[in-house]
Enzyme design. Structure first.
Site, mmCIF file in Angstrom:
data_model
loop_
_atom_site.group_PDB
_atom_site.id
_atom_site.type_symbol
_atom_site.label_atom_id
_atom_site.label_comp_id
_atom_site.label_asym_id
_atom_site.label_seq_id
_atom_site.Cartn_x
_atom_site.Cartn_y
_atom_site.Cartn_z
ATOM 1 N N LYS A 11 0.841 -1.206 0.000
ATOM 2 C CA LYS A 11 0.000 0.000 0.000
ATOM 3 C C LYS A 11 0.868 1.245 0.000
ATOM 4 O O LYS A 11 2.028 1.241 0.432
ATOM 5 C CB LYS A 11 -0.951 0.008 1.199
ATOM 6 N N PRO A 95 9.589 -4.338 0.293
ATOM 7 C CA PRO A 95 10.689 -4.094 1.245
ATOM 8 C C PRO A 95 10.177 -3.927 2.666
ATOM 9 O O PRO A 95 9.067 -3.422 2.893
ATOM 10 C CB PRO A 95 11.331 -2.805 0.718
ATOM 11 N N GLU A 97 10.275 -2.413 6.582
ATOM 12 C CA GLU A 97 10.478 -1.105 7.218
ATOM 13 C C GLU A 97 10.427 0.015 6.184
ATOM 14 O O GLU A 97 11.265 0.905 6.155
ATOM 15 C CB GLU A 97 11.808 -1.087 7.974
ATOM 16 N N ALA A 98 9.384 -0.053 5.333
ATOM 17 C CA ALA A 98 9.257 0.893 4.230
ATOM 18 C C ALA A 98 8.006 1.748 4.322
ATOM 19 O O ALA A 98 7.856 2.705 3.558
ATOM 20 C CB ALA A 98 9.254 0.137 2.892
ATOM 21 N N GLY A 99 7.063 1.417 5.223
ATOM 22 C CA GLY A 99 5.796 2.130 5.265
ATOM 23 C C GLY A 99 4.823 1.651 4.209
ATOM 24 O O GLY A 99 3.865 2.351 3.869
ATOM 25 N N ALA A 101 3.305 -1.530 4.387
ATOM 26 C CA ALA A 101 2.437 -2.555 4.979
ATOM 27 C C ALA A 101 2.758 -3.954 4.493
ATOM 28 O O ALA A 101 1.859 -4.789 4.344
ATOM 29 C CB ALA A 101 0.963 -2.229 4.735
ATOM 30 N N GLY A 102 4.046 -4.251 4.291
ATOM 31 C CA GLY A 102 4.413 -5.579 3.819
ATOM 32 C C GLY A 102 3.968 -6.687 4.756
ATOM 33 O O GLY A 102 3.395 -7.694 4.320
ATOM 34 N N SER A 104 1.608 -6.497 7.105
ATOM 35 C CA SER A 104 0.148 -6.494 7.166
ATOM 36 C C SER A 104 -0.463 -7.109 5.911
ATOM 37 O O SER A 104 -1.485 -7.808 5.980
ATOM 38 C CB SER A 104 -0.371 -5.064 7.339
ATOM 39 N N ASP A 137 -3.145 -2.000 10.047
ATOM 40 C CA ASP A 137 -3.253 -1.927 8.592
ATOM 41 C C ASP A 137 -3.858 -3.182 7.977
ATOM 42 O O ASP A 137 -4.136 -3.202 6.771
ATOM 43 C CB ASP A 137 -1.873 -1.697 7.961
#
Length: 285
Positions: A11, A95, A97-99, A101-102, A104, A137
């Protein structure tokens, strides 16, 4: 053995606003989120044993309850009283710690797969309720598309699908601590907030230019100075290369720029890719 493989879509935050800290310790959020084509593959297999087993390819991640995919499987089993064995294989592309939502997205994919394998009549609303116990998320990742997310992010309102846009996603070689950013946001006056109403109006009108003009993330204001400078550098590079807008997603550290044409997006990704910067050409889905 019954098995199911489903995509787990990443996302982007088109807007992200922090409205304040709540009595329960969480922060009240208001944000517009959008799924994009970058995805992990999640394979769920029902086995003859008991418990949840997990394997991960493409990233160094824990395979116990710290992994949201495992946590989601356990939450599903508890909610439905299922006691059989579950095997999960994650093929990671989003990736960490990218923001984006990997974790989630993986959790939501596990829930969707288990629903198909065990309880195909289970309603989406029930699946989202289970997901909310796993992470804020996860309900969005269960639903996908273009959504207004409020509360901790779990309260969703479906929006008109966003115009067809491509996103060049750039992930620098440093993580950002979400808890630390929330703590910093409590000490900083957030003066440059997104106009979420304007973005909602742009979506309703199908106006891509107005959408791009409304993209903004307040977390950028509370980054530590060195990280903020690096994020600003990436945003400038995207804009110089023709992006209609650029912003960090979630609590970072990934930054995205939006484009109308796929070939332009791909060219920009190739131009900006380096040892210190991963790039991904994606499309809204």
């Amino acid at each position: 053995m019954k098995t199911q493989t489903v995509p787990a879509y990443a996302k982007l935050n088109l807007t992200l606003d922090i409205l304040g800290k709540r009595d329960d310790g969480y922060h009240e959020l208001r944000m517009v989120m959008q799924t994009v084509s970058l995805c992990d593959d999640v394979t769920v297999t029902l086995t003859d044993g008991t418990g949840v087993a997990c394997r991960v390819a493409g990233a160094e991640l824990p395979c116990d309850e710290r992994n949201l995919a495992v946590k989601a499987a356990n939450a599903f089993c508890e909610a439905l009283g299922y006691h059989g064995g579950i095997d999960i294989t994650l093929t990671k592309r989003i990736p960490s710690e990218a923001g984006m939502a990997g974790g989630s997205a993986d959790a939501a994919a596990v829930l969707r797969a288990l629903r198909d394998l065990i309880a195909p009549t289970l309603m989406d609303e029930r699946l989202e309720e289970i997901g909310a116990r796993v992470g804020s998320d996860v309900p969005f990742c269960v639903r996908g598309g273009t959504q207004l997310a409020e509360g901790r992010g779990e309260r969703l309102t479906a929006l008109r699908n966003a115009p067809r846009l491509y996103a060049a996603v750039c992930k620098p070689d440093f993580p950002v601590s979400t808890p630390a950013l929330f703590q910093r946001s409590d000490r900083v006056a957030l003066t440059d907030r997104p106009d979420t109403a304007a973005l909602l109006a742009a979506l309703e009108a199908g106006d891509a230019a107005a959408l791009c003009a409304s993209v903004k993330n307040v977390f950028e204001q509370v980054l530590p100075d060195e990280q903020r400078a690096r994020i600003e550098d990436i945003k400038r590079a995207l804009l110089v290369h023709g992006a209609e807008c650029a912003a960090m997603t979630g609590s970072g550290s990934a930054v995205f720029g939006l484009f109308r044409e796929e070939d332009v997006c791909r060219t920009v990704c190739e131009a900006l890719r380096s040892a210190e910067l991963q790039t991904f050409c994606t499309i809204f889905v």
